[in-house]
Design an enzyme around this catalytic site. Structure first.
Site, PDB file in Angstrom:
ATOM      1  N   CYS A 115       0.700 -11.170 -37.241  1.00  0.00           N
ATOM      2  CA  CYS A 115       0.782  -9.710 -37.124  1.00  0.00           C
ATOM      3  C   CYS A 115       2.099  -9.279 -37.753  1.00  0.00           C
ATOM      4  O   CYS A 115       2.989 -10.095 -37.953  1.00  0.00           O
ATOM      5  CB  CYS A 115       0.716  -9.265 -35.665  1.00  0.00           C
ATOM      6  SG  CYS A 115       0.398  -7.480 -35.522  1.00  0.00           S
ATOM      7  N   CYS A 117       3.868  -6.476 -36.496  1.00  0.00           N
ATOM      8  CA  CYS A 117       4.633  -5.543 -35.652  1.00  0.00           C
ATOM      9  C   CYS A 117       6.004  -6.066 -35.229  1.00  0.00           C
ATOM     10  O   CYS A 117       6.922  -5.283 -35.036  1.00  0.00           O
ATOM     11  CB  CYS A 117       3.822  -5.097 -34.436  1.00  0.00           C
ATOM     12  SG  CYS A 117       3.380  -6.438 -33.313  1.00  0.00           S
ATOM     13  N   CYS A 125       1.685  -2.432 -36.677  1.00  0.00           N
ATOM     14  CA  CYS A 125       1.099  -3.710 -37.086  1.00  0.00           C
ATOM     15  C   CYS A 125       0.691  -3.721 -38.553  1.00  0.00           C
ATOM     16  O   CYS A 125       0.142  -4.722 -39.036  1.00  0.00           O
ATOM     17  CB  CYS A 125      -0.106  -4.030 -36.197  1.00  0.00           C
ATOM     18  SG  CYS A 125       0.309  -4.077 -34.440  1.00  0.00           S
ATOM     19  N   LYS A 194      -9.641  -6.451 -29.142  1.00  0.00           N
ATOM     20  CA  LYS A 194      -8.301  -6.136 -28.648  1.00  0.00           C
ATOM     21  C   LYS A 194      -8.218  -4.651 -28.364  1.00  0.00           C
ATOM     22  O   LYS A 194      -8.340  -3.823 -29.269  1.00  0.00           O
ATOM     23  CB  LYS A 194      -7.260  -6.546 -29.688  1.00  0.00           C
ATOM     24  CG  LYS A 194      -5.834  -6.159 -29.302  1.00  0.00           C
ATOM     25  CD  LYS A 194      -4.818  -6.811 -30.208  1.00  0.00           C
ATOM     26  CE  LYS A 194      -3.414  -6.364 -29.835  1.00  0.00           C
ATOM     27  NZ  LYS A 194      -2.389  -7.011 -30.639  1.00  0.00           N
ATOM     28  N   ARG A 204       6.031  -6.012 -25.458  1.00  0.00           N
ATOM     29  CA  ARG A 204       6.783  -5.302 -26.497  1.00  0.00           C
ATOM     30  C   ARG A 204       8.272  -5.383 -26.247  1.00  0.00           C
ATOM     31  O   ARG A 204       9.067  -5.293 -27.179  1.00  0.00           O
ATOM     32  CB  ARG A 204       6.265  -3.867 -26.617  1.00  0.00           C
ATOM     33  CG  ARG A 204       4.833  -3.881 -27.161  1.00  0.00           C
ATOM     34  CD  ARG A 204       4.213  -2.515 -27.289  1.00  0.00           C
ATOM     35  NE  ARG A 204       2.788  -2.673 -27.607  1.00  0.00           N
ATOM     36  CZ  ARG A 204       1.902  -1.695 -27.589  1.00  0.00           C
ATOM     37  NH1 ARG A 204       2.302  -0.459 -27.290  1.00  0.00           N
ATOM     38  NH2 ARG A 204       0.642  -1.918 -27.886  1.00  0.00           N
ATOM     39  N   ARG A 216      -0.872   2.847 -31.057  1.00  0.00           N
ATOM     40  CA  ARG A 216      -1.748   1.935 -31.789  1.00  0.00           C
ATOM     41  C   ARG A 216      -3.222   2.346 -31.663  1.00  0.00           C
ATOM     42  O   ARG A 216      -4.117   1.548 -31.920  1.00  0.00           O
ATOM     43  CB  ARG A 216      -1.576   0.512 -31.252  1.00  0.00           C
ATOM     44  CG  ARG A 216      -0.151  -0.029 -31.268  1.00  0.00           C
ATOM     45  CD  ARG A 216      -0.145  -1.528 -31.548  1.00  0.00           C
ATOM     46  NE  ARG A 216       1.040  -2.238 -31.125  1.00  0.00           N
ATOM     47  CZ  ARG A 216       2.224  -2.198 -31.733  1.00  0.00           C
ATOM     48  NH1 ARG A 216       2.409  -1.411 -32.781  1.00  0.00           N
ATOM     49  NH2 ARG A 216       3.233  -2.933 -31.294  1.00  0.00           N
ATOM     50  N   GLU A 232     -17.041  -5.503 -33.126  1.00  0.00           N
ATOM     51  CA  GLU A 232     -15.824  -6.110 -33.682  1.00  0.00           C
ATOM     52  C   GLU A 232     -15.989  -7.632 -33.787  1.00  0.00           C
ATOM     53  O   GLU A 232     -15.625  -8.247 -34.784  1.00  0.00           O
ATOM     54  CB  GLU A 232     -14.603  -5.799 -32.800  1.00  0.00           C
ATOM     55  CG  GLU A 232     -14.020  -4.406 -32.974  1.00  0.00           C
ATOM     56  CD  GLU A 232     -13.150  -4.294 -34.221  1.00  0.00           C
ATOM     57  OE1 GLU A 232     -13.065  -5.262 -35.007  1.00  0.00           O
ATOM     58  OE2 GLU A 232     -12.556  -3.210 -34.410  1.00  0.00           O
ATOM     59  N   LYS A 247      -8.672  -9.554 -25.401  1.00  0.00           N
ATOM     60  CA  LYS A 247      -7.565  -9.132 -24.549  1.00  0.00           C
ATOM     61  C   LYS A 247      -7.564  -7.655 -24.297  1.00  0.00           C
ATOM     62  O   LYS A 247      -8.095  -6.921 -25.126  1.00  0.00           O
ATOM     63  CB  LYS A 247      -6.241  -9.572 -25.156  1.00  0.00           C
ATOM     64  CG  LYS A 247      -5.877  -8.816 -26.431  1.00  0.00           C
ATOM     65  CD  LYS A 247      -4.764  -9.461 -27.137  1.00  0.00           C
ATOM     66  CE  LYS A 247      -3.437  -8.833 -26.787  1.00  0.00           C
ATOM     67  NZ  LYS A 247      -2.393  -9.229 -27.719  1.00  0.00           N
ATOM     68  N   SER A 273       0.796  -9.736 -21.007  1.00  0.00           N
ATOM     69  CA  SER A 273       2.087  -9.589 -20.340  1.00  0.00           C
ATOM     70  C   SER A 273       2.023  -8.717 -19.088  1.00  0.00           C
ATOM     71  O   SER A 273       2.554  -9.087 -18.039  1.00  0.00           O
ATOM     72  CB  SER A 273       3.095  -9.020 -21.334  1.00  0.00           C
ATOM     73  OG  SER A 273       2.621  -7.808 -21.891  1.00  0.00           O
ATOM     74  N   TYR A 312       0.855 -16.538 -19.530  1.00  0.00           N
ATOM     75  CA  TYR A 312       2.259 -16.833 -19.226  1.00  0.00           C
ATOM     76  C   TYR A 312       2.371 -17.687 -17.968  1.00  0.00           C
ATOM     77  O   TYR A 312       3.445 -18.168 -17.638  1.00  0.00           O
ATOM     78  CB  TYR A 312       3.043 -15.523 -19.085  1.00  0.00           C
ATOM     79  CG  TYR A 312       2.938 -14.689 -20.348  1.00  0.00           C
ATOM     80  CD1 TYR A 312       3.748 -14.970 -21.450  1.00  0.00           C
ATOM     81  CD2 TYR A 312       1.993 -13.667 -20.461  1.00  0.00           C
ATOM     82  CE1 TYR A 312       3.621 -14.244 -22.627  1.00  0.00           C
ATOM     83  CE2 TYR A 312       1.862 -12.934 -21.623  1.00  0.00           C
ATOM     84  CZ  TYR A 312       2.675 -13.231 -22.710  1.00  0.00           C
ATOM     85  OH  TYR A 312       2.539 -12.534 -23.865  1.00  0.00           O
TER      86      TYR A 312
HETATM   87  C1  PBG Z   1       0.890  -8.150 -31.680  1.00  0.00           C
HETATM   88  C2  PBG Z   1       0.512  -8.559 -30.325  1.00  0.00           C
HETATM   89  C3  PBG Z   1       0.652  -7.870 -29.103  1.00  0.00           C
HETATM   90  C4  PBG Z   1       0.247  -8.738 -28.104  1.00  0.00           C
HETATM   91  C5  PBG Z   1      -0.151  -9.914 -28.725  1.00  0.00           C
HETATM   92  N1  PBG Z   1       0.000  -9.778 -30.090  1.00  0.00           N
HETATM   93  C6  PBG Z   1       1.235  -6.549 -28.804  1.00  0.00           C
HETATM   94  C7  PBG Z   1       0.616  -5.315 -29.239  1.00  0.00           C
HETATM   95  O1  PBG Z   1      -0.491  -5.261 -29.757  1.00  0.00           O
HETATM   96  O2  PBG Z   1       1.316  -4.311 -29.074  1.00  0.00           O
HETATM   97  C8  PBG Z   1       0.287  -8.458 -26.640  1.00  0.00           C
HETATM   98  C9  PBG Z   1       0.366  -9.658 -25.763  1.00  0.00           C
HETATM   99  C10 PBG Z   1       0.813  -9.402 -24.382  1.00  0.00           C
HETATM  100  O3  PBG Z   1       0.915  -8.257 -23.915  1.00  0.00           O
HETATM  101  O4  PBG Z   1       1.097 -10.400 -23.691  1.00  0.00           O
HETATM  102  N2  PBG Z   1       0.164  -7.148 -32.258  1.00  0.00           N
END
Ligand code: PBG
Length: 321
Positions: A115, A117, A125, A194, A204, A216, A232, A247, A273, A312
């Site tokens: 990615c 970002c 991104c 996603k 982030r 986003r 998708e 996710k 996260s 995690y």
């Molecule tokens: C990158 C990305 C993100 C996450 C994984 N890859 C952040 C986003 O899309 O802002 C999030 C993973 C997490 O929250 O643990 N694009």
């Protein structure tokens, strides 16, 4: 029904869903420097790690029998073209070389997130074009940069590349570029489903990747849409995705279940996260039992249909399993 719940042995015999360390993937955040181990404020127990520290962390993951690592990078510098993402000496590329040089890490599958970002000065991104107050994330102009990033990560040693950007057509572009660079054996794990989620907030902070303006919503999916998630995934498989990542996990278990019933590719779920942080917030207050709540959340994701889980909690869970 209670006859089969009477003893631990009986319960174990009839248990339908199992967790094992080999199906858990642990995210690592690589940063420049040496001896750096900086805890992420909103994610207790999660760190930004310099490569030397990350190698130690990876060794303990291998010893615990985890399935793999998902690698993210915090570059020393960011710019509008995300050059740190595809630099031959980029932070994740350096990390991959260090990991590959260490034979005790051989049991771990090294997955590199693809990615822009973390590497763009604006935190989006993709490539941004601005017109007065309005801006566009340029889909097609972003694809070559993603493809270049994937090739560079594969050449540095990534066992799998995992695009998470949500640009249309990226899987096809990445597959073509990998094949042209003699990386035809590198699989693509596409974050096909996603959602634009509030639960990415702590990530982030960990990856320093919050967008500096806007959001986003024009590239990640609307959380209300299950059928769109199936489209998708369909498209990404048609473009050449070998496996699919979905996710967030807990707020979208129905989407995981629907994908499991429909697709036969290996399916991963990312317990993101915010899912980790909210549980930890309750652990800190003594409101939930950490071990039980953690394992119950992971079991629910497996029960929904995920083959493997990016989490995690991977190390903490493996210690209990
Ligand atoms: C990158 C990305 C993100 C996450 C994984 N890859 C952040 C986003 O899309 O802002 C999030 C993973 C997490 O929250 O643990 N694009």
């Amino acid at each position: 029904m209670r006859r089969l719940r009477r003893t631990p042995a009986l319960r174990s015999l009839v248990r339908e869903t199992h967790l094992h360390p080999g199906a858990l993937v642990y995210p690592l955040f690589l940063c420049p420097g040496e001896g750096v181990r900086k805890e992420v404020a909103s994610m207790p127990g999660v760190f930004n790690l310099s490569i030397d520290e990350a190698v130690k962390e990876a060794e303990s993951c291998a010893a615990l029998g985890l399935g793999g690592l998902l690698l993210f990078g915090l570059p020393a510098q960011k710019d509008d073209l995300a050059t740190g993402a595809y630099a031959a000496d980029g932070i994740v590329q350096q990390g991959l070389r260090a990991f590959k040089a260490n034979r005790s890490l051989d049991p771990l599958v090294l997955i590199a997130d693809v990615c822009l970002c973390e590497y763009t000065s604006h935190g989006h991104c993709g490539i941004v074009s601005k017109d007065g107050d309005s801006y566009t994330i340029e889909n097609d102009a972003t694809l070559p940069l993603l493809a270049r990033t994937a090739v560079s990560l594969a050449q540095a040693g990534a066992d799998i590349v995992a695009p998470s950007d949500m640009m249309d057509g990226r899987v096809e572009a990445i597959r073509a570029a990998l094949d042209a660079a003699s990386c035809e054996n590198t699989p693509i794990l596409s974050y096909a489903s996603k959602f634009a989620s509030a639960f990415y907030g702590p990530f982030r902070e960990a990856a320093d990747s919050a967008p500096h303006f806007g959001d986003r919503l024009s590239y990640q999916m609307d959380g209300a849409n299950l059928r769109e998630a199936m489209r998708e995934i369909d498209l990404d498989i048609a473009e050449g995705a070998d496996m699919v990542l979905m996710k967030p996990a807990l707020p979208y278990l129905d989407v995981i279940r629907a994908a499991r019933e429909r697709f036969d590719v290996p399916l991963g779920a990312y317990q993101v996260s915010g899912e980790y942080s909210m549980l930890h917030a309750a652990f800190q207050r003594g409101w939930l039992d950490p071990d039980r709540a953690m394992l119950e959340s992971l079991t629910s994701i497996r029960r929904a249909g995920a083959d493997f889980i990016v989490t995690y909690f991977a190390k903490d869970a493996a210690k209990l399993l």
